[in-house]
Design a protein around this motif. Structure first.
Motif, PDB file in Angstrom:
ATOM      1  N   TYR A  32       0.827  -1.205   0.000  1.00 31.84           N
ATOM      2  CA  TYR A  32       0.000   0.000   0.000  1.00 31.84           C
ATOM      3  C   TYR A  32       0.863   1.257   0.000  1.00 31.84           C
ATOM      4  O   TYR A  32       1.882   1.335   0.698  1.00 31.84           O
ATOM      5  CB  TYR A  32      -0.925   0.015   1.215  1.00 31.84           C
ATOM      6  CG  TYR A  32      -2.179  -0.803   1.025  1.00 31.84           C
ATOM      7  CD1 TYR A  32      -3.049  -0.535  -0.028  1.00 31.84           C
ATOM      8  CD2 TYR A  32      -2.516  -1.833   1.906  1.00 31.84           C
ATOM      9  CE1 TYR A  32      -4.208  -1.270  -0.208  1.00 31.84           C
ATOM     10  CE2 TYR A  32      -3.674  -2.572   1.745  1.00 31.84           C
ATOM     11  CZ  TYR A  32      -4.508  -2.282   0.680  1.00 31.84           C
ATOM     12  OH  TYR A  32      -5.660  -3.017   0.495  1.00 31.84           O
ATOM     13  N   ASP A  60       0.595   5.692  -0.086  1.00 30.94           N
ATOM     14  CA  ASP A  60      -0.215   6.902   0.088  1.00 30.94           C
ATOM     15  C   ASP A  60       0.236   7.921  -0.949  1.00 30.94           C
ATOM     16  O   ASP A  60       1.343   8.455  -0.875  1.00 30.94           O
ATOM     17  CB  ASP A  60      -0.038   7.454   1.509  1.00 30.94           C
ATOM     18  CG  ASP A  60      -0.978   8.619   1.802  1.00 30.94           C
ATOM     19  OD1 ASP A  60      -1.172   9.474   0.923  1.00 30.94           O
ATOM     20  OD2 ASP A  60      -1.498   8.674   2.926  1.00 30.94           O
ATOM     21  N   LEU A 114       3.206   2.629   3.031  1.00 28.22           N
ATOM     22  CA  LEU A 114       2.574   2.591   4.343  1.00 28.22           C
ATOM     23  C   LEU A 114       2.901   1.293   5.074  1.00 28.22           C
ATOM     24  O   LEU A 114       2.649   0.200   4.553  1.00 28.22           O
ATOM     25  CB  LEU A 114       1.053   2.718   4.197  1.00 28.22           C
ATOM     26  CG  LEU A 114       0.537   4.041   3.624  1.00 28.22           C
ATOM     27  CD1 LEU A 114      -0.952   3.931   3.322  1.00 28.22           C
ATOM     28  CD2 LEU A 114       0.803   5.190   4.591  1.00 28.22           C
ATOM     29  N   TYR A 142       0.030   1.932   9.678  1.00 29.37           N
ATOM     30  CA  TYR A 142      -0.455   3.174   9.104  1.00 29.37           C
ATOM     31  C   TYR A 142      -1.649   2.949   8.188  1.00 29.37           C
ATOM     32  O   TYR A 142      -2.042   3.819   7.427  1.00 29.37           O
ATOM     33  CB  TYR A 142       0.660   3.882   8.338  1.00 29.37           C
ATOM     34  CG  TYR A 142       1.527   4.745   9.223  1.00 29.37           C
ATOM     35  CD1 TYR A 142       1.003   5.862   9.854  1.00 29.37           C
ATOM     36  CD2 TYR A 142       2.862   4.442   9.426  1.00 29.37           C
ATOM     37  CE1 TYR A 142       1.783   6.665  10.664  1.00 29.37           C
ATOM     38  CE2 TYR A 142       3.649   5.237  10.240  1.00 29.37           C
ATOM     39  CZ  TYR A 142       3.112   6.349  10.860  1.00 29.37           C
ATOM     40  OH  TYR A 142       3.880   7.141  11.664  1.00 29.37           O
ATOM     41  N   ILE A 143      -2.213   1.737   8.249  1.00 32.46           N
ATOM     42  CA  ILE A 143      -3.397   1.420   7.456  1.00 32.46           C
ATOM     43  C   ILE A 143      -4.493   0.974   8.414  1.00 32.46           C
ATOM     44  O   ILE A 143      -4.277   0.115   9.269  1.00 32.46           O
ATOM     45  CB  ILE A 143      -3.106   0.300   6.438  1.00 32.46           C
ATOM     46  CG1 ILE A 143      -1.913   0.678   5.565  1.00 32.46           C
ATOM     47  CG2 ILE A 143      -4.331   0.035   5.572  1.00 32.46           C
ATOM     48  CD1 ILE A 143      -1.353  -0.478   4.783  1.00 32.46           C
ATOM     49  N   LYS A 149      -7.825   2.520   4.669  1.00 25.95           N
ATOM     50  CA  LYS A 149      -7.508   3.939   4.529  1.00 25.95           C
ATOM     51  C   LYS A 149      -6.138   4.213   5.128  1.00 25.95           C
ATOM     52  O   LYS A 149      -5.701   3.534   6.056  1.00 25.95           O
ATOM     53  CB  LYS A 149      -8.563   4.805   5.229  1.00 25.95           C
ATOM     54  CG  LYS A 149      -9.916   4.810   4.547  1.00 25.95           C
ATOM     55  CD  LYS A 149     -10.870   5.782   5.237  1.00 25.95           C
ATOM     56  CE  LYS A 149     -12.219   5.807   4.532  1.00 25.95           C
ATOM     57  NZ  LYS A 149     -13.169   6.741   5.198  1.00 25.95           N
ATOM     58  N   SER A 150      -5.477   5.222   4.584  1.00 24.05           N
ATOM     59  CA  SER A 150      -4.190   5.646   5.123  1.00 24.05           C
ATOM     60  C   SER A 150      -4.412   6.414   6.415  1.00 24.05           C
ATOM     61  O   SER A 150      -5.242   7.320   6.482  1.00 24.05           O
ATOM     62  CB  SER A 150      -3.457   6.536   4.120  1.00 24.05           C
ATOM     63  OG  SER A 150      -2.379   7.203   4.741  1.00 24.05           O
ATOM     64  N   SER A 197      -3.233  10.326   5.699  1.00 25.24           N
ATOM     65  CA  SER A 197      -4.042  11.303   4.970  1.00 25.24           C
ATOM     66  C   SER A 197      -5.533  11.027   5.017  1.00 25.24           C
ATOM     67  O   SER A 197      -6.337  11.897   4.701  1.00 25.24           O
ATOM     68  CB  SER A 197      -3.600  11.336   3.503  1.00 25.24           C
ATOM     69  OG  SER A 197      -3.861  10.071   2.896  1.00 25.24           O
ATOM     70  N   PRO A 219      -5.480   4.121  -0.001  1.00 24.19           N
ATOM     71  CA  PRO A 219      -4.151   3.868  -0.568  1.00 24.19           C
ATOM     72  C   PRO A 219      -4.228   3.029  -1.834  1.00 24.19           C
ATOM     73  O   PRO A 219      -5.228   2.337  -2.078  1.00 24.19           O
ATOM     74  CB  PRO A 219      -3.436   3.113   0.548  1.00 24.19           C
ATOM     75  CG  PRO A 219      -4.530   2.411   1.280  1.00 24.19           C
ATOM     76  CD  PRO A 219      -5.726   3.320   1.204  1.00 24.19           C
TER      77      PRO A 219
END
Length: 687
Positions: free
Chosen positions: A133, A135, A142, A146-147, A180-181, A184, A188
């Motif tokens: 993944y 970002d 990531l 971080y996911i 999702k990241s 942000s 991703p």
């Protein structure tokens, strides 16, 4: 026993798991790793062995970068803060490291880079390109943490890419639903990235032989069993690099933006810390890691068994110049008040807070954690047990025996050791029993049975207490002072033995006892002797070794945990679902006004009800409300409230209640008035 148990070693390298520098130390860490390691090392030193005790902070990895991002500081600032807290806590608690280092030190980066390069040059790594993944907003790959997304097993919507915190299931980032990241918040994308892998499967046949055959008899059953389970499932290549900007940079030109995976670089921290110790002391560090006559022992918790018994030995075997661990005496987990210790829920007893709240009681915690050590299965710490063990064991047995012996010697012989006179059969029995304790305690320690060893130490104190109670020197002194000389001489020799044998377990108390006995610290080989104190030797003044812990101190700690539990419940509480939808015409029938309480009294024979008189601006009316558990009548006179004035009257406990006041109810049932933020005229409508 395996061959390793019969080896003779010239030196010992003892490591304790590197605590992760994103939070303080708690009692689970102490019971699982640091107290048993310190007992073992202090014992070896007392025997005169050449031993280096290695500790340090593990300071790389994703959780630290996440914490830094949340707090708006750098990862270095995070680890600096917690490294200092952890290091000072260990020092104040008496964990006797020869060095307490950290993996952000230059010597560690250098050592870890060299280790990687050696394996790379030997062709030990596999290069793999895979999808990961990415970002696009932050232009970065990531890490799993971080996911976030929905757990496919339990439906929890805030699961991480490596684990669901709700159901505990281990995950891959690609398992998540709607990923999702965490950086942000965007979705991703998958991109190719290259990493280097250690082929653990290549070493599986050797590991099976080394662990399952060579250490069948000398490794703890919980350690052996977990290793066997992993090996039986088959080993796979494991990535040693990752895309991250915090850690040891991968020393390859084509690896820009990549660091060594923290599982790979952290255990090398033991080696780099020993190297740093050698630089500080002028000693050659290499024999402690590279000589066959050195014994390497890892003290860890059960969550690190695989890394220290399979992965790290695989790394050492691949490198080729290092010795392998002779033993990895991992403990299971310690629970707190029948609940799993959790740093995220603040469900823990933190060492630095304990040291502040129980000054001078390091040995009490060391004792209780050893007596309850989770050596082969999970165990539980409770504050009531902590109090009971201090008061009924340390104070009533160990401390009471020492105090009575020294006070009586002060009283009858001016604090000088009386000569040993004629001995009877009971005296000889006690002297012979005392002589056997060093060997029993040694055997237990060398088998990593620290709870058993501590019990033997207390049995020596029990022996002395029983002997002193049964010989009753305070009764026989007037009629037979020579007999009292013998009794107290034997008791004092037991005290001197307790100082030697107790030092690994209770170092602060042993030091205090030596001062009272006016003795230098003695080595282990002196223990068991009935002549440690010479006739006429002047003793120091007696003091209490331990003091009673009162109920109030324990109640404060229990309340602290209850407050934590309430705070967790509040934080995790969710609102009740909405009621069925109504039409505007339904709502418009409701007549809400601002009123003021002008009188209040409790309703007889009830716990919850108050009788209120409320000025509604329309009239003055009576309302019965179930708020007595939260408000005293005299404290709410003048309180403005929101009242439903067109509710049909209802008779409660013989009182006609003409309306209802609005209250907000929290998750725990606590009630609070729904009131205007500034004074309003009674009768004002709520729209």
């Amino acid at each position: 026993m395996s061959d390793s148990a019969a080896k003779l070693f010239k030196r010992y390298t003892v490591t304790s798991a590197l605590p992760y520098a994103n939070g303080p130390i708690h009692i689970g860490h102490l019971a699982g790793v640091y107290v048993p390691a310190d007992i073992y090392v202090r014992y070896l030193r007392s025997k005169g062995e050449d031993v280096v005790f290695i500790g340090g902070s593990d300071e790389h990895g994703v959780p630290i970068t996440i914490k830094a991002r949340r707090e708006g500081i750098t990862p270095q600032q995070v680890v600096d803060k917690y490294h200092d807290i952890i290091k000072k806590s260990f020092e104040d608690f008496g964990v006797s490291f020869d060095i307490y280092s950290r993996t952000s030190n230059p010597v560690h980066h250098k050592t870890a880079s060299e280790f990687f390069t050696n394996l790379y040059d030997k062709g030990e790594f596999i290069e793999k390109t895979s999808l990961q993944y990415f970002d696009e907003e932050h232009q970065t790959f990531l890490a799993d943490r971080y996911i976030t997304g929905t757990c496919p097993h339990c439906g929890f919507e805030k699961a991480y890419g490596d684990q669901c915190e709700n159901c505990g299931t281990s995950l891959n980032a690609t398992d998540l639903i709607n990923p999702k990241s965490a950086l942000s918040g965007s979705v991703p994308v998958m991109r190719e990235t290259k990493h280097w892998f250690l082929p653990l499967d290549k070493y599986e046949p050797w590991l099976r032989e080394w662990i399952l055959e060579s250490h069948k008899d000398d490794w703890k059953t919980n350690v052996y069993g977990q290793c066997k389970s992993w090996l039986d499932h088959g080993l796979q290549p494991r990535a040693v690099t990752r895309d991250l900007d915090w850690g040891v940079n991968v020393p390859l030109k084509e690896a820009e933006g990549k660091v060594l995976y923290v599982w790979f670089d952290a255990p090398i921290g033991y080696i780099s810390a020993t190297r740093e110790w050698g630089e500080q002391t002028g000693k050659d560090w290499e024999p402690y890691w590279k000589s066959a006559d050195s014994k390497l022992v890892h003290f860890i918790g059960k969550d690190n068994i695989v890394f220290h018994c399979i992965v790290f030995p695989g790394m050492l075997k691949a490198e080729g110049s290092f010795i392998l661990p002779e033993n990895v005496p991992a403990n299971e987990f310690l629970n707190l008040e029948n609940d799993k210790i959790s740093t995220s829920r603040n469900w823990a007893v933190w060492l630095h807070e304990y040291l502040e709240e129980f000054p001078g009681k390091q040995d009490v915690l060391r004792y209780v954690l050893t007596a309850n050590a989770p050596e082969t299965k999970d165990n539980d710490f409770t504050w009531r047990d902590f109090q009971a063990r201090n008061n009924s064991e340390l104070l009533a047995v160990f401390g009471n025996f020492v105090n009575r012996t020294l006070v009586l010697t002060q009283k009858y012989f001016d604090g000088k050791v009386p000569a040993l006179g004629p001995v009877d059969d009971y005296d000889r029995q006690v002297i012979n029993e005392m002589a056997g304790f060093p060997a029993k305690i040694s055997q237990s320690i060398e088998l990593y049975r620290f709870r058993e060893a501590l019990n033997e130490l207390m049995n020596l104190a029990r022996l002395g207490n029983k002997y002193l109670t049964e010989t009753e020197p305070w009764k026989t002194f007037k009629t037979n002072p020579d007999r009292v000389q013998t009794n107290l001489n034997i008791c004092l020799q037991i005290c001197a033995n307790l100082a030697i044998l107790g030092e690994p377990f209770l170092p602060f108390s042993a030091a205090k006892l030596n001062i009272m006995l006016n003795l230098e610290t003695s080595k282990w080989d002196k223990a068991g002797s009935s002549a440690l104190l010479a006739d006429g030797h002047q003793l120091g003044l007696p003091e209490l070794l331990f003091e009673r812990i009162e109920d109030a101190a324990i109640e404060a700690q229990v309340q602290k945990l209850l407050d934590t539990k309430k705070a967790n419940e509040a934080e995790n509480a969710t609102a009740n679902p909405t009621k069925p939808v109504i039409e505007f015409d339904d709502f418009s029938k409701v007549d809400l006004r601002i009123g003021t309480i002008i009188a209040a009294e409790k309703v007889a024979k009830t716990k919850k009800l108050l009788k209120l008189t409320i000025d509604t601006g329309i009239d003055k009316r009576t309302v019965v409300s179930g708020i007595a558990e939260y408000y005293e009548p005299e404290n709410i006179i003048g309180q403005q409230v929101t009242i439903l004035v067109n509710l049909a009257p209802r008779n409660l406990k013989g009182i006609d209640s003409q309306g209802m006041i609005l209250m907000a109810e929290d998750h725990d049932g606590r009630l609070s008035f729904v009131s205007p933020t500034s004074a309003m005229k009674n009768g004002s409508e709520v729209r």
